[in-house]
Write a protein that holds these residues in place. Structure first.
Motif, PDB file in Angstrom:
ATOM      1  N   ARG A 125       0.835  -1.201   0.000  1.00 31.88           N
ATOM      2  CA  ARG A 125       0.000   0.000   0.000  1.00 31.88           C
ATOM      3  C   ARG A 125       0.865   1.244   0.000  1.00 31.88           C
ATOM      4  O   ARG A 125       1.985   1.234   0.513  1.00 31.88           O
ATOM      5  N   ILE A 126       0.322   2.300  -0.593  1.00 36.53           N
ATOM      6  CA  ILE A 126       0.911   3.640  -0.546  1.00 36.53           C
ATOM      7  C   ILE A 126       0.092   4.439   0.455  1.00 36.53           C
ATOM      8  O   ILE A 126      -1.139   4.562   0.299  1.00 36.53           O
ATOM      9  N   ASP A 127       0.719   4.972   1.467  1.00 37.25           N
ATOM     10  CA  ASP A 127      -0.039   5.679   2.503  1.00 37.25           C
ATOM     11  C   ASP A 127      -0.658   6.970   1.986  1.00 37.25           C
ATOM     12  O   ASP A 127      -1.823   7.262   2.267  1.00 37.25           O
ATOM     13  N   LEU A 128       0.129   7.754   1.260  1.00 35.89           N
ATOM     14  CA  LEU A 128      -0.360   9.025   0.710  1.00 35.89           C
ATOM     15  C   LEU A 128       0.119   9.124  -0.729  1.00 35.89           C
ATOM     16  O   LEU A 128       1.330   9.101  -0.987  1.00 35.89           O
ATOM     17  N   TYR A 129      -0.828   9.214  -1.659  1.00 28.45           N
ATOM     18  CA  TYR A 129      -0.491   9.208  -3.091  1.00 28.45           C
ATOM     19  C   TYR A 129      -0.897  10.537  -3.702  1.00 28.45           C
ATOM     20  O   TYR A 129      -2.054  10.934  -3.650  1.00 28.45           O
ATOM     21  N   TYR A 130       0.105  11.230  -4.266  1.00 29.39           N
ATOM     22  CA  TYR A 130      -0.121  12.561  -4.836  1.00 29.39           C
ATOM     23  C   TYR A 130      -0.240  12.521  -6.357  1.00 29.39           C
ATOM     24  O   TYR A 130       0.519  11.811  -7.035  1.00 29.39           O
ATOM     25  N   ALA A 131      -1.107  13.360  -6.876  1.00 31.18           N
ATOM     26  CA  ALA A 131      -1.011  13.799  -8.263  1.00 31.18           C
ATOM     27  C   ALA A 131       0.089  14.861  -8.268  1.00 31.18           C
ATOM     28  O   ALA A 131      -0.085  15.939  -7.706  1.00 31.18           O
ATOM     29  N   HIS A 132       1.237  14.534  -8.872  1.00 24.01           N
ATOM     30  CA  HIS A 132       2.441  15.350  -8.702  1.00 24.01           C
ATOM     31  C   HIS A 132       2.334  16.703  -9.407  1.00 24.01           C
ATOM     32  O   HIS A 132       2.678  17.734  -8.843  1.00 24.01           O
ATOM     33  N   PHE A 133       1.884  16.679 -10.658  1.00 20.70           N
ATOM     34  CA  PHE A 133       1.671  17.909 -11.427  1.00 20.70           C
ATOM     35  C   PHE A 133       0.347  17.793 -12.171  1.00 20.70           C
ATOM     36  O   PHE A 133      -0.010  16.712 -12.658  1.00 20.70           O
ATOM     37  N   ASP A 134      -0.359  18.884 -12.277  1.00 16.65           N
ATOM     38  CA  ASP A 134      -1.621  18.908 -12.999  1.00 16.65           C
ATOM     39  C   ASP A 134      -1.408  18.464 -14.447  1.00 16.65           C
ATOM     40  O   ASP A 134      -0.411  18.820 -15.081  1.00 16.65           O
ATOM     41  N   ASP A 135      -2.341  17.677 -14.953  1.00 16.20           N
ATOM     42  CA  ASP A 135      -2.312  17.207 -16.336  1.00 16.20           C
ATOM     43  C   ASP A 135      -3.560  17.727 -17.029  1.00 16.20           C
ATOM     44  O   ASP A 135      -4.624  17.115 -16.963  1.00 16.20           O
ATOM     45  N   GLU A 136      -3.420  18.870 -17.693  1.00 12.36           N
ATOM     46  CA  GLU A 136      -4.587  19.499 -18.312  1.00 12.36           C
ATOM     47  C   GLU A 136      -5.010  18.807 -19.602  1.00 12.36           C
ATOM     48  O   GLU A 136      -6.041  19.152 -20.181  1.00 12.36           O
ATOM     49  N   ILE A 176      -5.267  10.481  -0.428  1.00 16.92           N
ATOM     50  CA  ILE A 176      -4.964  11.182  -1.678  1.00 16.92           C
ATOM     51  C   ILE A 176      -4.429  12.576  -1.391  1.00 16.92           C
ATOM     52  O   ILE A 176      -4.918  13.282  -0.494  1.00 16.92           O
ATOM     53  N   GLY A 177      -3.431  13.000  -2.196  1.00 19.91           N
ATOM     54  CA  GLY A 177      -2.907  14.355  -2.108  1.00 19.91           C
ATOM     55  C   GLY A 177      -2.751  14.970  -3.480  1.00 19.91           C
ATOM     56  O   GLY A 177      -2.733  14.256  -4.497  1.00 19.91           O
ATOM     57  N   VAL A 178      -2.638  16.282  -3.529  1.00 22.37           N
ATOM     58  CA  VAL A 178      -2.392  17.001  -4.777  1.00 22.37           C
ATOM     59  C   VAL A 178      -1.187  17.911  -4.589  1.00 22.37           C
ATOM     60  O   VAL A 178      -0.975  18.483  -3.517  1.00 22.37           O
ATOM     61  N   SER A 179      -0.388  18.039  -5.647  1.00 15.89           N
ATOM     62  CA  SER A 179       0.853  18.802  -5.587  1.00 15.89           C
ATOM     63  C   SER A 179       0.972  19.669  -6.832  1.00 15.89           C
ATOM     64  O   SER A 179       0.645  19.226  -7.937  1.00 15.89           O
ATOM     65  N   ASN A 180       1.427  20.893  -6.648  1.00 16.90           N
ATOM     66  CA  ASN A 180       1.661  21.801  -7.781  1.00 16.90           C
ATOM     67  C   ASN A 180       0.396  22.099  -8.576  1.00 16.90           C
ATOM     68  O   ASN A 180       0.451  22.296  -9.786  1.00 16.90           O
ATOM     69  N   TYR A 181      -0.739  22.147  -7.915  1.00 21.66           N
ATOM     70  CA  TYR A 181      -1.996  22.537  -8.532  1.00 21.66           C
ATOM     71  C   TYR A 181      -2.323  23.971  -8.149  1.00 21.66           C
ATOM     72  O   TYR A 181      -1.955  24.431  -7.062  1.00 21.66           O
ATOM     73  N   SER A 182      -3.031  24.673  -9.020  1.00 25.64           N
ATOM     74  CA  SER A 182      -3.527  25.999  -8.673  1.00 25.64           C
ATOM     75  C   SER A 182      -4.703  25.854  -7.719  1.00 25.64           C
ATOM     76  O   SER A 182      -5.328  24.790  -7.612  1.00 25.64           O
ATOM     77  N   ALA A 183      -5.021  26.942  -7.024  1.00 27.18           N
ATOM     78  CA  ALA A 183      -6.158  26.922  -6.104  1.00 27.18           C
ATOM     79  C   ALA A 183      -7.445  26.585  -6.841  1.00 27.18           C
ATOM     80  O   ALA A 183      -8.296  25.852  -6.323  1.00 27.18           O
ATOM     81  N   GLU A 184      -7.566  27.098  -8.057  1.00 22.22           N
ATOM     82  CA  GLU A 184      -8.790  26.847  -8.826  1.00 22.22           C
ATOM     83  C   GLU A 184      -8.935  25.376  -9.177  1.00 22.22           C
ATOM     84  O   GLU A 184     -10.029  24.811  -9.114  1.00 22.22           O
ATOM     85  N   ARG A 185      -7.826  24.741  -9.512  1.00 20.02           N
ATOM     86  CA  ARG A 185      -7.884  23.319  -9.877  1.00 20.02           C
ATOM     87  C   ARG A 185      -8.076  22.437  -8.642  1.00 20.02           C
ATOM     88  O   ARG A 185      -8.711  21.379  -8.712  1.00 20.02           O
ATOM     89  N   VAL A 186      -7.537  22.846  -7.501  1.00 19.73           N
ATOM     90  CA  VAL A 186      -7.812  22.113  -6.266  1.00 19.73           C
ATOM     91  C   VAL A 186      -9.304  22.170  -5.951  1.00 19.73           C
ATOM     92  O   VAL A 186      -9.931  21.156  -5.613  1.00 19.73           O
ATOM     93  N   VAL A 240      -6.672  14.755   1.085  1.00 17.88           N
ATOM     94  CA  VAL A 240      -6.429  15.161   2.475  1.00 17.88           C
ATOM     95  C   VAL A 240      -5.160  15.989   2.618  1.00 17.88           C
ATOM     96  O   VAL A 240      -4.887  16.524   3.694  1.00 17.88           O
ATOM     97  N   ALA A 241      -4.380  16.089   1.525  1.00 19.95           N
ATOM     98  CA  ALA A 241      -3.075  16.757   1.639  1.00 19.95           C
ATOM     99  C   ALA A 241      -2.778  17.599   0.410  1.00 19.95           C
ATOM    100  O   ALA A 241      -3.252  17.313  -0.695  1.00 19.95           O
ATOM    101  N   LEU A 242      -1.987  18.627   0.626  1.00 17.88           N
ATOM    102  CA  LEU A 242      -1.579  19.548  -0.435  1.00 17.88           C
ATOM    103  C   LEU A 242      -0.080  19.793  -0.309  1.00 17.88           C
ATOM    104  O   LEU A 242       0.427  20.028   0.789  1.00 17.88           O
ATOM    105  N   GLN A 243       0.621  19.729  -1.438  1.00 14.89           N
ATOM    106  CA  GLN A 243       2.067  19.956  -1.421  1.00 14.89           C
ATOM    107  C   GLN A 243       2.407  21.130  -2.335  1.00 14.89           C
ATOM    108  O   GLN A 243       2.463  20.990  -3.548  1.00 14.89           O
ATOM    109  N   PRO A 244       2.638  22.309  -1.769  1.00 17.82           N
ATOM    110  CA  PRO A 244       2.996  23.502  -2.545  1.00 17.82           C
ATOM    111  C   PRO A 244       4.447  23.912  -2.321  1.00 17.82           C
ATOM    112  O   PRO A 244       5.116  23.444  -1.398  1.00 17.82           O
ATOM    113  N   HIS A 245       4.921  24.821  -3.148  1.00 14.00           N
ATOM    114  CA  HIS A 245       6.222  25.465  -2.945  1.00 14.00           C
ATOM    115  C   HIS A 245       6.005  26.579  -1.924  1.00 14.00           C
ATOM    116  O   HIS A 245       5.260  27.526  -2.164  1.00 14.00           O
TER     117      HIS A 245
END
Length: 319
Positions: A120-131, A154-164, A180-185
């Protein structure tokens, strides 16, 4: 050793010490032995959350991606400690699994599981948005991985606020599992997160935030004080980018960090990470270490408490 208070990752059942060990260096600037030593010392020092991605470190000559996951998997198996560690990884940048089309997400997750030698993967991110892929398809694919037990959260990374926000709308409308998680710069000298809508979205949705480049590519460790420090022996591959922060504002930030570090008798990096950990919505900063010598400063940040005055002085210096 004082045990750190644990924090919950959003609405999930995952709880961690408030520091994420970045796995981007494993198999790149840290070889197998060094990676194992760092991971051992991180756990011994009270850490338990490791962040990686399937694409690490495809950018290095001769690498194909997956090197970091492979070393982490070998370490987990060698130590027999899978249940003691929370593992986060990501999909979309591995050359063989680019993007977030549903079939690719499922195939990439299976490949990550194999490299990590886990079920299992504990937390899996969409690393970069795929438009190029309809977001509805990506949301459904991630939720399906939770349904089948491959992914716990599930987490999201490098997404804009609008896409989140759009991800949440689609997930609620479709009855899918929510992130449940967000990974930003985000760090003391990169503060757009506070004003670009992402922090507001994290507050609205109860997302646990895990900032990357928490030490501004090494600048906030205090080891780059002059331009020629980037070419000194032992400088990291990102040192040239770190010294880019050496302007009047950057020097003011270092001065403020020095004052707080001196007061607490801790390294500058510990103060920078503690400031970040104490910001609204932040669950834990992400920081990497190429050697065990770099770890104590990171681990010091877990229990370092800054006064309101100290937080204000650091925030003002970086304004």
């Amino acid at each position: 050793m004082t045990q750190p208070a644990r924090v919950q990752i959003g609405a999930s059942d995952l709880r961690i010490a408030p520091l994420a060990l970045g796995g981007n260096v494993f198999g790149w600037t840290a070889d197998r032995d060094a990676s194992f030593d760092v991971l051992d010392a991180f756990l011994a020092g009270g850490g338990d959350f490791v962040d990686t991605a399937d694409g690490y470190s495809h950018w290095a000559p001769g690498h194909t991606g997956g090197e970091s996951e492979t070393l982490i998997g070998e370490w987990l198996t060698a130590r027999g400690n899978r249940d003691d560690v929370v593992i986060a990884t990501k999909v979309s940048t591995h050359p063989a699994f680019a993007g977030l089309a549903p079939d690719n997400v499922r195939a990439a997750a299976a490949a990550s599981l194999a490299r990590l030698q886990t079920d299992r993967i504990d937390l899996y991110y969409a690393h970069f948005d795929d438009e190029e892929t309809p977001l509805e398809e990506t949301v459904a694919a991630f939720s399906g991985l939770v349904d089948d037990g491959t992914v716990r959260a599930i987490g999201v990374s490098n997404y804009s606020a609008e896409r989140v926000a759009e991800w949440f709308r689609i997930a609620r409308d479709g009855g899918y599992h929510l992130p449940v998680a967000l990974q930003p710069h985000y760090n003391l000298v990169e503060r757009d997160f506070e004003t670009n809508g992402l922090r507001a979205e994290a507050e609205r949705e109860g997302l646990a935030v895990f900032p990357y480049f928490s030490l501004a590519k090494g600048f906030l460790s205090g080891k780059y004080r002059a331009a020629d420090d980037a070419t000194a022996a032992g400088a990291s591959p990102r040192a040239g980018e770190a010294v880019g922060y050496l302007d009047d504002r950057g020097r003011a930030v270092l001065d403020a960090l020095d004052a707080v570090a001196s007061a607490h008798q801790v390294p500058v990096a510990a103060v920078a990470l503690a400031w970040l950990r104490l910001q609204p919505t932040v669950a834990a900063p992400i920081a990497s270490a190429r050697s065990t010598a770099q770890l104590p400063a990171l681990l010091d940040s877990i229990t370092l408490e800054l006064s309101a005055e100290e937080l204000t002085s650091l925030t003002a210096a970086s304004a």
